[in-house]
Design a protein around this motif. Structure first.
Motif, mmCIF file in Angstrom:
data_model
loop_
_atom_site.group_PDB
_atom_site.id
_atom_site.type_symbol
_atom_site.label_atom_id
_atom_site.label_comp_id
_atom_site.label_asym_id
_atom_site.label_seq_id
_atom_site.Cartn_x
_atom_site.Cartn_y
_atom_site.Cartn_z
ATOM 1 N N VAL A 156 1.515 1.862 -3.560
ATOM 2 C CA VAL A 156 0.332 2.467 -4.184
ATOM 3 C C VAL A 156 0.321 3.976 -3.925
ATOM 4 C CG1 VAL A 156 -2.194 2.614 -4.085
ATOM 5 C CG2 VAL A 156 -1.081 0.376 -4.114
ATOM 6 N N ASP A 195 -5.310 6.202 -0.750
ATOM 7 C CA ASP A 195 -4.307 5.135 -0.798
ATOM 8 C C ASP A 195 -4.501 4.082 0.286
ATOM 9 O OD1 ASP A 195 -3.743 6.816 1.281
ATOM 10 O OD2 ASP A 195 -1.671 7.224 0.710
ATOM 11 N N GLY A 221 -9.980 -0.208 -11.741
ATOM 12 C CA GLY A 221 -9.083 0.441 -12.680
ATOM 13 C C GLY A 221 -9.726 0.553 -14.046
ATOM 14 N N GLN A 237 0.300 6.701 -6.976
ATOM 15 C CA GLN A 237 -0.836 7.607 -7.171
ATOM 16 C C GLN A 237 -0.446 9.061 -6.952
ATOM 17 O OE1 GLN A 237 -4.588 4.657 -6.123
ATOM 18 N NE2 GLN A 237 -4.094 6.301 -4.699
ATOM 19 N N TRP A 272 0.821 -1.212 0.000
ATOM 20 C CA TRP A 272 0.000 0.000 0.000
ATOM 21 C C TRP A 272 0.857 1.265 0.000
ATOM 22 C CZ3 TRP A 272 -4.607 0.465 -1.662
ATOM 23 C CH2 TRP A 272 -5.471 -0.634 -1.628
ATOM 24 N N LYS A 305 -13.377 1.754 -7.211
ATOM 25 C CA LYS A 305 -11.920 1.716 -7.349
ATOM 26 C C LYS A 305 -11.476 0.967 -8.603
ATOM 27 C CE LYS A 305 -12.045 3.249 -3.035
ATOM 28 N NZ LYS A 305 -13.286 2.718 -2.470
ATOM 29 N N GLY A 340 -7.700 2.979 -3.935
ATOM 30 C CA GLY A 340 -7.144 2.978 -5.275
ATOM 31 C C GLY A 340 -7.917 3.937 -6.134
ATOM 32 N N GLU A 341 -7.778 5.237 -5.844
ATOM 33 C CA GLU A 341 -8.429 6.281 -6.643
ATOM 34 C C GLU A 341 -7.769 7.616 -6.338
ATOM 35 O OE1 GLU A 341 -12.313 7.860 -5.414
ATOM 36 O OE2 GLU A 341 -12.311 6.396 -3.775
ATOM 37 N N THR A 352 -8.141 3.495 -9.790
ATOM 38 C CA THR A 352 -6.778 3.079 -10.149
ATOM 39 C C THR A 352 -6.423 1.677 -9.666
ATOM 40 O OG1 THR A 352 -5.841 4.004 -8.117
ATOM 41 C CG2 THR A 352 -5.998 5.491 -10.012
ATOM 42 N N ASN A 353 -7.375 0.970 -9.060
ATOM 43 C CA ASN A 353 -7.069 -0.363 -8.525
ATOM 44 C C ASN A 353 -7.348 -1.400 -9.609
ATOM 45 O OD1 ASN A 353 -6.923 -2.819 -7.111
ATOM 46 N ND2 ASN A 353 -7.612 -1.867 -5.209
#
Length: 370
Positions: free
Chosen positions: A178, A217, A315, A182, A175, A313, A225-226, A297-298
């Motif tokens: 990540v 995150d 992707g 990001q 994480w 989230k 994930g955004e 973004t995940n």
């Protein structure tokens, strides 16, 4: 869920998502089904010198919504108010035995009930903005959630493991990576003035001038994930069709199409659940405006599960939220609702910032082009 994975889950929630410290007043809210995860989080919090308390959730609000008077729906719980005024860390664990238990309730009563709790919710939001409190939402795998996602329970558990990076040897390190990845996106978007989103049946523009892009995150939401911000309240123009069903209080609204003028929804249609859609938009003045625009973004999440904690989230998607904005993004919109709706961008979707194409077909472009 495998005991080793549960241990990783609890440790990541306590050490990374919420960063529990000595003296914290931690409130853990969840359904009885999530007790294995709640127990592990509770024990870790004690070991850290925090003061944990568990509040069990239930489905008795179905009775209140069906049989209670308007006065009873509007009642403000002094217990809930005391929690929101004093909690320093709040962990909400979703996961119930029946995700459809409110499907027989009048949508207008659901909207009224949500609106009635706004003052107490606002207390906590303001404390979060002042950095006096923090919170996190996660899920515990249940048969009901697995059925919603069209999976077996074992497959759903594996889905959560991957989405939360619990399949990694060191989820916290994963994480942290990540976060770094990001942040590059956030750095690029910071200072941009306009955003334009194009996809099938979608062409929408908005101002994001002087707004703050947030790197989500794995803290407030787990998993996350955004990257997101809040558009200028009166700037959203155009039309958008949401590719996936909108989910609210366990009810589905399908094929949502919204048209905006001067930031406000002026037309709203749906092929299923339009009554709930209209009721939600009319909840209050802020419910018809956009409080958040975000890019998922995940890429470990690719399957729609009818649970927006995961789905927003995905992707290769974007989402808008009608209603309340997060103050940390600079947004000023206030509402009793914050309702995310999801648009797929993987088939011909483009996003422009200040007229420069930086995202295409569900992925960020290495070298943005005008």
């Amino acid at each position: 869920m495998d005991t080793n994975i549960l241990d990783k889950y609890a440790k990541t929630l306590m050490d990374y998502a919420l960063f529990i410290e000595e003296g914290d007043y931690l409130v853990i809210q969840g359904y009885p089904e999530a007790m294995p995860l709640m127990e592990r989080c509770y024990r870790i919090a004690l070991q850290k010198g925090a003061n944990p308390q568990v509040l069990l959730r239930h489905q008795l609000d179905e009775i209140l919504l069906k049989e209670g008077s308007d006065k009873q729906l509007a009642f403000e719980s002094p217990v809930a108010e005391a929690v929101m005024k004093n909690v320093t860390k709040l962990l909400n664990i979703g996961g119930t035995s029946n995700t459809k238990y409110l499907s027989g309730v009048d949508p207008k009563r659901i909207a009224y009930y949500r609106k009635s709790g706004e003052r107490i919710s606002q207390i906590h939001r303001e404390r979060v903005e002042r950095k006096e409190s923090d919170w996190c939402l996660c899920m515990y795998p249940t048969n009901a959630l697995a059925q919603e996602a069209g999976m077996s329970l074992r497959d759903y558990e594996a889905f959560i493991e991957k989405a939360c990076l619990l399949d990694r040897e060191d989820p916290i390190a994963a994480w942290q990576e990540v976060q770094r990845s990001q942040q590059k996106i956030v750095d690029y978007l910071t200072g941009k003035k306009t955003l334009e989103i194009r996809s099938e049946d979608t062409h929408i523009t908005m101002s994001v001038e002087d707004r703050i892009w947030i790197n989500s995150d794995g803290h407030t939401n787990f998993p996350s994930g955004e990257v997101f911000t809040a558009p200028v309240e009166d700037s959203v123009e155009g039309h958008i069709r949401f590719s996936y069903p909108g989910i609210y209080a366990g009810q589905e609204i399908e094929d949502i199409r919204l048209t905006f003028e001067k930031g406000k929804v002026v037309e709203a249609k749906a092929s299923k659940g339009e009554g709930l859609l209209q009721a939600l938009i009319q909840t209050d003045q802020g419910a018809s405006r956009v409080g958040e625009v975000a890019i998922g973004t995940n890429y470990g999440i690719q399957q729609f599960t009818r649970n927006m904690l995961y789905d927003e989230k995905i992707g290769g998607t974007v989402h808008l939220a009608l209603g309340s904005a997060y103050g940390k993004s600079g947004g000023k919109n206030k509402s009793a609702i914050h309702w995310d709706m999801l648009c797929d961008m993987k088939q011909g979707g483009d996003i422009y910032a200040d007229g420069i194409l930086f995202y295409q077909n569900g992925k960020f472009i290495d070298k943005p082009v005008r």
